[in-house]
Write a protein that holds these residues in place. Sequence first.
Motif, PDB file in Angstrom:
ATOM      1  N   ARG A   1       3.785   0.674  -4.149  1.00  0.00           N
ATOM      2  CA  ARG A   1       4.479  -0.784  -3.977  1.00  0.00           C
ATOM      3  C   ARG A   1       5.034  -0.790  -5.219  1.00  0.00           C
ATOM      4  N   ILE A   2       4.625  -0.471  -6.230  1.00  0.00           N
ATOM      5  CA  ILE A   2       5.500  -0.600  -7.583  1.00  0.00           C
ATOM      6  C   ILE A   2       6.690   0.442  -7.614  1.00  0.00           C
ATOM      7  N   SER A   3       6.163   2.004  -7.226  1.00  0.00           N
ATOM      8  CA  SER A   3       7.247   2.860  -7.296  1.00  0.00           C
ATOM      9  C   SER A   3       8.572   2.590  -6.201  1.00  0.00           C
ATOM     10  N   LYS A   4       8.160   1.689  -5.264  1.00  0.00           N
ATOM     11  CA  LYS A   4       9.259   1.309  -4.379  1.00  0.00           C
ATOM     12  C   LYS A   4       9.881   0.042  -4.806  1.00  0.00           C
TER      13      LYS A   4
ATOM     14  N   GLY B   1       2.093   0.685   5.253  1.00  0.00           N
ATOM     15  CA  GLY B   1       2.566   2.235   5.140  1.00  0.00           C
ATOM     16  C   GLY B   1       4.076   2.194   5.594  1.00  0.00           C
ATOM     17  N   THR B   2       4.449   1.535   6.781  1.00  0.00           N
ATOM     18  CA  THR B   2       5.605   1.507   7.204  1.00  0.00           C
ATOM     19  C   THR B   2       6.479   0.798   6.381  1.00  0.00           C
ATOM     20  N   ALA B   3       5.877  -0.321   5.661  1.00  0.00           N
ATOM     21  CA  ALA B   3       6.929  -1.121   4.782  1.00  0.00           C
ATOM     22  C   ALA B   3       7.202  -0.216   3.544  1.00  0.00           C
ATOM     23  N   LEU B   4       6.380   0.612   3.104  1.00  0.00           N
ATOM     24  CA  LEU B   4       6.419   1.394   1.756  1.00  0.00           C
ATOM     25  C   LEU B   4       6.919   2.781   2.115  1.00  0.00           C
TER      26      LEU B   4
ATOM     27  N   TYR C   1      -2.514   7.539   5.730  1.00  0.00           N
ATOM     28  CA  TYR C   1      -3.510   8.481   5.184  1.00  0.00           C
ATOM     29  C   TYR C   1      -3.316   8.692   3.576  1.00  0.00           C
ATOM     30  N   ARG C   2      -2.008   8.612   3.077  1.00  0.00           N
ATOM     31  CA  ARG C   2      -1.916   8.762   1.729  1.00  0.00           C
ATOM     32  C   ARG C   2      -2.435   7.712   1.071  1.00  0.00           C
TER      33      ARG C   2
ATOM     34  N   GLU D   1       5.972 -10.545   3.068  1.00  0.00           N
ATOM     35  CA  GLU D   1       6.905 -11.042   4.074  1.00  0.00           C
ATOM     36  C   GLU D   1       7.107  -9.829   5.235  1.00  0.00           C
ATOM     37  N   ILE D   2       7.263  -8.664   4.535  1.00  0.00           N
ATOM     38  CA  ILE D   2       7.503  -7.445   5.676  1.00  0.00           C
ATOM     39  C   ILE D   2       6.644  -7.186   6.549  1.00  0.00           C
ATOM     40  N   CYS D   3       5.207  -7.560   6.071  1.00  0.00           N
ATOM     41  CA  CYS D   3       4.026  -7.163   6.771  1.00  0.00           C
ATOM     42  C   CYS D   3       3.517  -8.464   7.685  1.00  0.00           C
TER      43      CYS D   3
END
Length: 101
Positions: free
Chosen positions: A15-18, A55-58, A63-64, A27-29
């Motif tokens: 999350r932070i890296s993105k 996962g989709t949002a990020l 699995y990661r 909001e996205i989720c």
Amino acid sequence: MELKQIFIHNLRKFRISKEISQMKLAEICDTSPNYIAAIEIGRRFPSLKLIEKIGTALQIEPYRFFMDESSETTNEIDEIISFVSKLPEQQRLSIINRISI
């Protein structure tokens, strides 16, 4: 490290890296920022459906979130997945079928 802690660590790291805030991710989720915060401090754990949304949002394969980045095999697995994903579909399916045995 226990699986839940690995998930929490990776969620926060991705999350932070993105550069996405907890509020924006919520909001996205379609969930609350408080729920995302509760997940990141280990008070709550998301459903599989929410893990897929996160996962989709990020832009991360779900699995990661469960891979221990400190593990030596993690980078090797990522390299293999990256290599296989670039192969033509027929070759990918052939490899997948061999692994599934």
